[in-house]
Structures are given as structure tokens and as C-alpha cells.
Design a protein around this motif. Structure first.
Motif, PDB file in Angstrom:
ATOM      1  N   VAL A  30      51.845  50.669  15.758  1.00 23.38           N
ATOM      2  CA  VAL A  30      52.699  51.845  15.968  1.00 23.38           C
ATOM      3  C   VAL A  30      54.004  51.697  15.191  1.00 23.38           C
ATOM      4  CG1 VAL A  30      54.042  53.115  17.690  1.00 23.38           C
ATOM      5  CG2 VAL A  30      51.672  52.500  18.160  1.00 23.38           C
ATOM      6  N   LEU A  31      54.616  50.512  15.257  1.00 19.20           N
ATOM      7  CA  LEU A  31      55.854  50.284  14.498  1.00 19.20           C
ATOM      8  C   LEU A  31      55.619  50.416  12.999  1.00 19.20           C
ATOM      9  CD1 LEU A  31      57.373  47.290  16.470  1.00 19.20           C
ATOM     10  CD2 LEU A  31      58.169  49.659  16.455  1.00 19.20           C
ATOM     11  N   TRP A  32      54.509  49.878  12.513  1.00 20.66           N
ATOM     12  CA  TRP A  32      54.176  49.971  11.088  1.00 20.66           C
ATOM     13  C   TRP A  32      53.983  51.433  10.677  1.00 20.66           C
ATOM     14  CZ3 TRP A  32      53.942  45.742   7.876  1.00 20.66           C
ATOM     15  CH2 TRP A  32      53.566  46.001   6.561  1.00 20.66           C
ATOM     16  N   LEU A  33      53.316  52.208  11.529  1.00 17.09           N
ATOM     17  CA  LEU A  33      53.103  53.629  11.232  1.00 17.09           C
ATOM     18  C   LEU A  33      54.432  54.377  11.181  1.00 17.09           C
ATOM     19  CD1 LEU A  33      51.143  55.967  10.786  1.00 17.09           C
ATOM     20  CD2 LEU A  33      51.090  56.256  13.260  1.00 17.09           C
ATOM     21  N   ILE A  34      55.311  54.114  12.126  1.00 18.62           N
ATOM     22  CA  ILE A  34      56.621  54.773  12.140  1.00 18.62           C
ATOM     23  C   ILE A  34      57.410  54.394  10.888  1.00 18.62           C
ATOM     24  CG2 ILE A  34      58.856  54.834  13.320  1.00 18.62           C
ATOM     25  CD1 ILE A  34      57.236  54.610  15.969  1.00 18.62           C
ATOM     26  N   LEU A  38      58.925  56.645   7.065  1.00 12.77           N
ATOM     27  CA  LEU A  38      60.259  56.645   6.467  1.00 12.77           C
ATOM     28  C   LEU A  38      60.142  56.394   4.968  1.00 12.77           C
ATOM     29  CD1 LEU A  38      62.087  54.452   9.127  1.00 12.77           C
ATOM     30  CD2 LEU A  38      62.179  56.932   8.902  1.00 12.77           C
ATOM     31  N   PRO A  39      61.132  56.808   4.206  1.00 14.73           N
ATOM     32  CA  PRO A  39      61.085  56.523   2.766  1.00 14.73           C
ATOM     33  C   PRO A  39      61.103  55.017   2.513  1.00 14.73           C
ATOM     34  CG  PRO A  39      62.843  58.084   3.280  1.00 14.73           C
ATOM     35  CD  PRO A  39      62.295  57.595   4.584  1.00 14.73           C
ATOM     36  N   GLY A  40      60.266  54.597   1.631  1.00 15.13           N
ATOM     37  CA  GLY A  40      60.207  53.176   1.302  1.00 15.13           C
ATOM     38  C   GLY A  40      58.785  52.750   0.968  1.00 15.13           C
ATOM     39  N   PRO A  41      58.634  51.548   0.527  1.00 10.46           N
ATOM     40  CA  PRO A  41      57.341  51.079   0.017  1.00 10.46           C
ATOM     41  C   PRO A  41      56.463  50.392   1.074  1.00 10.46           C
ATOM     42  CG  PRO A  41      59.023  49.489  -0.513  1.00 10.46           C
ATOM     43  CD  PRO A  41      59.714  50.639   0.187  1.00 10.46           C
ATOM     44  N   MET A  42      56.399  50.905   2.301  1.00 13.03           N
ATOM     45  CA  MET A  42      55.622  50.228   3.337  1.00 13.03           C
ATOM     46  C   MET A  42      54.130  50.189   3.011  1.00 13.03           C
ATOM     47  SD  MET A  42      57.635  48.889   5.428  1.00 13.03           S
ATOM     48  CE  MET A  42      56.600  48.445   6.785  1.00 13.03           C
ATOM     49  N   VAL A  44      52.809  50.138   0.041  1.00  8.65           N
ATOM     50  CA  VAL A  44      52.649  49.163  -1.035  1.00  8.65           C
ATOM     51  C   VAL A  44      52.682  47.753  -0.453  1.00  8.65           C
ATOM     52  CG1 VAL A  44      53.688  48.262  -3.147  1.00  8.65           C
ATOM     53  CG2 VAL A  44      53.648  50.721  -2.732  1.00  8.65           C
ATOM     54  N   LEU A  45      53.570  47.514   0.496  1.00 13.62           N
ATOM     55  CA  LEU A  45      53.660  46.221   1.154  1.00 13.62           C
ATOM     56  C   LEU A  45      52.374  45.910   1.918  1.00 13.62           C
ATOM     57  CD1 LEU A  45      55.388  43.750   1.869  1.00 13.62           C
ATOM     58  CD2 LEU A  45      56.279  45.066   3.790  1.00 13.62           C
ATOM     59  N   TYR A  46      51.811  46.912   2.595  1.00 11.86           N
ATOM     60  CA  TYR A  46      50.560  46.707   3.334  1.00 11.86           C
ATOM     61  C   TYR A  46      49.431  46.306   2.386  1.00 11.86           C
ATOM     62  CZ  TYR A  46      46.827  47.369   6.718  1.00 11.86           C
ATOM     63  OH  TYR A  46      45.763  47.161   7.554  1.00 11.86           O
ATOM     64  N   VAL A  47      49.295  47.018   1.279  1.00 10.82           N
ATOM     65  CA  VAL A  47      48.235  46.703   0.309  1.00 10.82           C
ATOM     66  C   VAL A  47      48.458  45.318  -0.297  1.00 10.82           C
ATOM     67  CG1 VAL A  47      47.209  47.392  -1.892  1.00 10.82           C
ATOM     68  CG2 VAL A  47      47.713  49.120  -0.167  1.00 10.82           C
ATOM     69  N   ALA A  48      49.705  44.983  -0.578  1.00 13.07           N
ATOM     70  CA  ALA A  48      50.006  43.660  -1.129  1.00 13.07           C
ATOM     71  C   ALA A  48      49.629  42.565  -0.127  1.00 13.07           C
ATOM     72  CB  ALA A  48      51.480  43.567  -1.497  1.00 13.07           C
ATOM     73  N   MET A  49      49.949  42.775   1.144  1.00 15.35           N
ATOM     74  CA  MET A  49      49.578  41.784   2.155  1.00 15.35           C
ATOM     75  C   MET A  49      48.062  41.709   2.304  1.00 15.35           C
ATOM     76  SD  MET A  49      52.554  42.331   5.000  1.00 15.35           S
ATOM     77  CE  MET A  49      52.024  40.971   6.027  1.00 15.35           C
ATOM     78  N   TRP A  50      47.381  42.842   2.189  1.00 15.08           N
ATOM     79  CA  TRP A  50      45.926  42.881   2.271  1.00 15.08           C
ATOM     80  C   TRP A  50      45.320  42.011   1.172  1.00 15.08           C
ATOM     81  CZ3 TRP A  50      43.023  48.205   2.560  1.00 15.08           C
ATOM     82  CH2 TRP A  50      41.662  48.012   2.721  1.00 15.08           C
ATOM     83  N   LEU A  51      45.909  42.080  -0.003  1.00 14.56           N
ATOM     84  CA  LEU A  51      45.381  41.337  -1.144  1.00 14.56           C
ATOM     85  C   LEU A  51      45.815  39.873  -1.165  1.00 14.56           C
ATOM     86  CD1 LEU A  51      45.882  44.041  -3.891  1.00 14.56           C
ATOM     87  CD2 LEU A  51      43.739  43.389  -2.789  1.00 14.56           C
TER      88      LEU A  51
END
Length: 60
Positions: A30-34, A38-42, A44-51
């Protein structure tokens, strides 16, 4: 840190973060979705962590 095998919906990133911080996986999702709204690269960060973050070793 590892991506979770047990608490995963997409890639286990939020489940892994929840395990690492000792929080419920739903709260982290829920926090990640919120934060993603918001503006920002969340995303991109999720995909980077996935990889980059390895998957949790199997429990035998």
C-alpha cells in the motif's frame, strides 16, 4: 535482502522489503502504491530492484 518467494504478487520486491523491515507485506504494498502515485521514479526503482535483487533461496 532477497525478493520473497512466499509474499509475492508480481516479483516479490514488496514482500522482500516487508521481510527485511519486519512489516506486513500488505502495508509495504500500500505504501509503495501511494508513493508510486506521487511524481518520481518509483516504478523505475521497482523494476531495477526486480532485476538486481536476487530471489530468496528455496527452503528444502
Amino acid at each position: 535482502m532477497y525478493r520473497s518467494r512466499d509474499h509475492r504478487i508480481l516479483a516479490g520486491v514488496c514482500g522482500g522489503l516487508a521481510d527485511k523491515m519486519g512489516l506486513p507485506p500488505t502495508l509495504v504494498r500500500v505504501l509503495w502504491l501511494i508513493l508510486s502515485l506521487l511524481p518520481g521514479p518509483m516504478w523505475v526503482l521497482y523494476v531495477a530492484m526486480w532485476l538486481l535483487v536476487p530471489e530468496e533461496p528455496r527452503k528444502y
